[in-house]
Motif scaffolding. Sequence first.
Motif, short mmCIF file in Angstrom:
data_model
loop_
_atom_site.label_atom_id
_atom_site.label_comp_id
_atom_site.label_asym_id
_atom_site.label_seq_id
_atom_site.Cartn_x
_atom_site.Cartn_y
_atom_site.Cartn_z
N ALA A 2 0.70 -1.21 0.06
CA ALA A 2 -0.13 0.07 0.15
C ALA A 2 0.83 1.26 0.05
O ALA A 2 1.86 1.31 0.63
CB ALA A 2 -1.06 0.10 1.28
N VAL A 3 0.47 2.20 -0.61
CA VAL A 3 0.92 3.73 -0.55
C VAL A 3 0.24 4.13 0.58
O VAL A 3 -0.80 4.64 0.39
CB VAL A 3 0.59 4.45 -1.83
N VAL A 4 1.03 4.68 1.76
CA VAL A 4 0.46 4.62 2.95
C VAL A 4 0.63 6.37 3.33
O VAL A 4 1.62 6.94 3.04
CB VAL A 4 1.17 3.91 4.37
N PHE A 5 -0.74 6.63 3.83
CA PHE A 5 -0.70 7.98 3.93
C PHE A 5 -0.37 8.39 5.51
O PHE A 5 -0.87 7.48 6.39
CB PHE A 5 -2.10 8.81 3.86
N PRO A 6 0.38 9.22 5.91
CA PRO A 6 0.83 9.15 7.36
C PRO A 6 -0.35 9.88 8.10
O PRO A 6 -1.18 10.62 7.53
CB PRO A 6 2.04 10.34 7.28
N LYS A 7 -0.69 9.43 9.31
CA LYS A 7 -1.67 9.93 10.08
C LYS A 7 -1.76 11.51 10.37
O LYS A 7 -2.68 12.17 10.75
CB LYS A 7 -1.84 9.02 11.42
N LYS A 8 -0.23 11.92 10.32
CA LYS A 8 -0.01 13.28 10.75
C LYS A 8 1.36 13.74 9.83
O LYS A 8 2.32 12.86 9.91
CB LYS A 8 0.22 13.64 12.20
N ILE A 9 1.18 14.81 9.40
CA ILE A 9 2.38 15.45 8.66
C ILE A 9 3.04 16.54 9.55
O ILE A 9 2.44 17.71 9.32
CB ILE A 9 1.91 16.19 7.21
N ALA A 10 3.84 16.46 10.60
CA ALA A 10 4.18 17.31 11.48
C ALA A 10 5.66 17.61 11.07
O ALA A 10 5.91 18.78 11.66
CB ALA A 10 4.19 16.48 12.66
N THR A 11 6.08 16.83 10.25
CA THR A 11 7.60 17.67 9.88
C THR A 11 7.61 17.80 8.29
O THR A 11 7.03 17.20 7.70
CB THR A 11 8.61 16.53 10.39
N GLU A 12 8.58 18.36 8.26
CA GLU A 12 9.09 18.59 6.65
C GLU A 12 9.34 17.43 5.93
O GLU A 12 9.19 17.02 4.83
CB GLU A 12 10.15 19.79 6.64
N GLN A 13 10.42 16.61 6.67
CA GLN A 13 10.54 15.29 5.94
C GLN A 13 9.36 14.37 5.77
O GLN A 13 9.50 13.61 4.84
CB GLN A 13 11.43 14.50 7.00
N GLN A 14 8.39 14.36 6.72
CA GLN A 14 7.16 13.47 6.30
C GLN A 14 6.61 13.90 5.08
O GLN A 14 5.96 13.35 4.42
CB GLN A 14 6.44 13.70 7.59
N SER A 15 6.36 15.11 4.95
CA SER A 15 5.91 16.08 3.80
C SER A 15 6.58 15.66 2.42
O SER A 15 5.98 15.48 1.57
CB SER A 15 5.97 17.57 4.06
N LEU A 16 7.80 15.84 2.62
CA LEU A 16 8.92 15.42 1.47
C LEU A 16 8.56 13.92 0.99
O LEU A 16 8.41 13.53 -0.31
CB LEU A 16 10.30 15.88 1.94
N MET A 17 8.52 12.80 2.06
CA MET A 17 8.20 11.68 1.82
C MET A 17 7.13 11.33 1.09
O MET A 17 6.87 10.57 -0.04
CB MET A 17 8.22 10.78 2.81
N LEU A 18 5.73 12.07 1.15
CA LEU A 18 4.61 12.14 0.58
C LEU A 18 4.61 12.43 -0.58
O LEU A 18 4.03 11.92 -1.60
CB LEU A 18 3.62 12.74 1.54
#
Length: 254
Positions: A2-18
């Motif tokens: 699955a292409v998983v969506f994070p439950k929360k995008i709290a950091t720039e790194q999480q956003s970049l990964m998405l």
Amino acid sequence: SAVVFPKKIATEQQSLMLVKRLLAVAVSCITYLRGIFPESAYGTRYMDDVCVKILREDKNCPGSTQLVKWMLGCYDALQKKYVTGVCLAADWCNNYWLCLQTVTECYHFKFKYTHNGPLLDFSSKDKKSGSPITCADTKKASILLIRKIYVLMQNLSPLPSDVCLTMKLLYYDEVTPPDYQPPGFKEAEYGGMIFNEEPMYLNVGEVPTPFHMLKLKITTEKQRMENVDKSILKQGESAEPLQVCGVSRDDPEE
């Protein structure tokens, strides 16, 4: 699987990964549905309830391996916040130099970055303009973008069988070192892209996160749109339709 969506995008790194994952899904869907690479060059994944094909390196398909390398180069430029746009263009392979100059279809991904987080500026019936972006907003916009790609790609007239791809990166000149080239890329020999036939421009959609904004525009020959029923460009009653637009030559962004 699955292409998983994070439950929360709290950091720039999480956003970049998405953003990286979404770019990979979008490019994979486009090349798969336009029949550019064989079935063996793709794996199957799920993005929420949408089944998507993800491009992978295939030793029997050098083209897919090359595109994967280009994507890794895009990721490098994204991570450094240098790239403002990625243009994936398709044209006949009759002449190598010709396909670097003239195109029959172009997929233009645009990127914006912010430390403070962009405001919600795309049309929404559920939120007022200026509301903070939530993970639910990002997920909804991402799935809608992919669904629009699927609908459009499946209804455009086919590309030529001997099509080839060119990828160009556009940069924010004020922050990008003059000699920077990500892995797999070199300085472009030609600045612009010329269409063989009259082009038509489509604003497919945009996906915001608290740290990034990704937009997709598609330019294709007008004749490929002639058989598309405009009603299919709407994905449900609450969805935004694809916008057909012109491009102003005086607009610096365009």
